[in-house]
Design an enzyme around this catalytic site. Structure first.
Site, PDB file in Angstrom:
ATOM      1  N   ASP A  21       6.018 -10.792 -12.808  1.00  0.00           N
ATOM      2  CA  ASP A  21       5.878  -9.367 -13.201  1.00  0.00           C
ATOM      3  C   ASP A  21       6.925  -8.471 -13.176  1.00  0.00           C
ATOM      4  OD1 ASP A  21       6.377  -9.036 -10.653  1.00  0.00           O
ATOM      5  OD2 ASP A  21       4.423  -9.261  -9.826  1.00  0.00           O
ATOM      6  N   THR A  38      -2.346 -14.558  -2.249  1.00  0.00           N
ATOM      7  CA  THR A  38      -3.469 -15.365  -2.456  1.00  0.00           C
ATOM      8  C   THR A  38      -2.877 -16.126  -3.669  1.00  0.00           C
ATOM      9  OG1 THR A  38      -4.029 -13.798  -4.588  1.00  0.00           O
ATOM     10  CG2 THR A  38      -4.891 -13.575  -2.718  1.00  0.00           C
ATOM     11  N   GLN A  82       0.833  -1.228   0.083  1.00  0.00           N
ATOM     12  CA  GLN A  82      -0.042  -0.146  -0.144  1.00  0.00           C
ATOM     13  C   GLN A  82       1.025   1.477  -0.006  1.00  0.00           C
ATOM     14  OE1 GLN A  82      -2.844  -1.607  -0.170  1.00  0.00           O
ATOM     15  NE2 GLN A  82      -1.941  -3.502   0.845  1.00  0.00           N
ATOM     16  N   LYS A  85       2.674  -8.283 -15.989  1.00  0.00           N
ATOM     17  CA  LYS A  85       1.215  -8.761 -15.098  1.00  0.00           C
ATOM     18  C   LYS A  85       0.060  -7.409 -15.168  1.00  0.00           C
ATOM     19  CE  LYS A  85       1.019  -8.793 -10.464  1.00  0.00           C
ATOM     20  NZ  LYS A  85       1.524  -9.450  -9.037  1.00  0.00           N
TER      21      LYS A  85
HETATM   22  C1  R5P Z   1       3.413  -7.818  -6.299  1.00  0.00           C
HETATM   23  O1  R5P Z   1       3.792  -7.068  -7.043  1.00  0.00           O
HETATM   24  C2  R5P Z   1       4.334  -8.815  -5.532  1.00  0.00           C
HETATM   25  O2  R5P Z   1       5.485  -9.055  -6.135  1.00  0.00           O
HETATM   26  C3  R5P Z   1       3.609 -10.372  -5.709  1.00  0.00           C
HETATM   27  O3  R5P Z   1       3.709 -10.832  -7.057  1.00  0.00           O
HETATM   28  C4  R5P Z   1       2.287 -10.114  -5.336  1.00  0.00           C
HETATM   29  O4  R5P Z   1       2.100  -9.622  -4.003  1.00  0.00           O
HETATM   30  C5  R5P Z   1       1.478 -11.716  -5.357  1.00  0.00           C
HETATM   31  O5  R5P Z   1       0.186 -11.542  -4.787  1.00  0.00           O
HETATM   32  P1  R5P Z   1      -0.604 -12.577  -5.082  1.00  0.00           P
HETATM   33  O6  R5P Z   1      -0.055 -13.867  -4.428  1.00  0.00           O
HETATM   34  O7  R5P Z   1      -1.817 -12.336  -4.175  1.00  0.00           O
HETATM   35  O8  R5P Z   1      -1.017 -12.642  -6.577  1.00  0.00           O
END
Ligand code: R5P
Length: 296
Positions: A171, A226, A98, A194
């Protein structure tokens, strides 16, 4: 120096203290009937450099907010009891994603948490915090911040276990991990693009042609929350024909059954560091943290 294993990181704190050959204690902790937190130091901390180790991830049925509160109370108490210096070791630093106001009126909660925790710390140590729009952790934590990285440990883990690794970051932001992990291995890497539509809906796209045939595809990311990001990345490399797909995350939070979703998507193994305790936490960061504490 005395290392204190706060409730969420007892085993990691013990390992750190053992490596430093310094004093160690846990906290007595429980809840009052109304849910408030009770904390008591079991050893004297007066005049000591007190190292409080507490990860801030969802684990053991409690979320980051509860863990932040435990840490705040512990740090306040340590100061109150006459600690000379307080070092907060937060292997996983919550709220870092955040980092801007995405919509008018939203809280930039990374700053709220950083400002409050900094009030009770002389120094802060963490591993691979999610520094995306922030250039440095100093923008969030005013207490002397020390940022450690697990990429070297991840490379070591891959070496010897996988014959023909190819690293995939899911990403743009994962470039920092993918490239650092691939470099000492002398292997190729790529990062995907992403698009995040919501907390639980992401899509990933390849930005370049990648030949995955015969390779051990290792998807590397900082946070697995998640798991949707990793699931989409696994599906993406499978579409290209990859057969041997493995996942390594720094911080394995695995909210909402993420681990089984990732395995179901086709990952042969899922491994994380022990910044967050759990079944996948095979890569030990205690040496990294202990080394950084030698300067205190
Ligand atoms: C975001 O930019 C982080 O590097 C992770 O890719 C992200 O926090 C992963 O979140 P989730 O497992 O909920 O997709």
């Amino acid at each position: 120096m005395i290392v204190v294993g706060c409730p969420a990181s007892v085993s990691l704190a013990q390992r750190i203290a053992k490596k430093l050959k310094c004093k160690y204690t846990t906290l007595e902790h429980r809840h009052y009937p109304d849910g408030e937190i009770y904390i008591r130091f079991m050893k004297k901390v007066k005049g000591e450099t007190v190292v409080l180790v507490q990860t801030l991830a969802l684990s053991d049925n409690s979320g980051p907010n509860h863990k932040i509160m435990e840490l705040l109370i512990a740090a306040h108490t340590a100061r109150d009891l006459g600690a000379k210096k307080i070092v907060l070791v937060m292997p996983y630093l919550a709220y870092m994603r955040q980092d801007i106001r995405f919509n008018p009126g939203e809280s930039i909660s990374s700053r709220a948490v950083g400002e409050v925790l900094s009030l009770y710390a002389d120094a802060v140590i963490t591993i691979d915090p999610h520094l995306h729009r922030y250039k440095s952790l100093r923008e969030v934590y005013h207490a002397d911040p020390c940022v450690l990285g697990a990429a070297g440990l991840i490379s070591e883990y891959i070496k010897g276990r996988f014959k023909n690794p190819f690293i995939v970051g899911p990403d743009k932001e994962s470039y920092q991990w993918a490239s650092k992990v691939a470099e000492p291995l002398g292997c190729g890497h790529t990062v995907l693009l992403k698009k995040r539509y919501s907390d639980r809906h992401v899509e990933v796209f390849f930005q370049e042609e990648v030949d995955v045939r015969g390779k051990d595809i290792i998807i590397v990311d900082d946070i697995i929350s998640t798991g949707h990001t990793i699931v989409e990345a696994v599906k993406g490399v499978r579409k290209l024909g990859a057969k041997k797909i493995h996942v390594i995350g720094v911080h394995g939070i695995f909210a909402e059954g993420a681990l089984s979703k990732i395995r179901k998507a086709g990952a042969k193994s899922v491994v994380t560091t022990n910044t967050v305790p759990g079944r996948t936490a095979e890569i030990d960061v205690s040496g990294l943290i202990a080394a950084s504490l030698k300067g205190f």
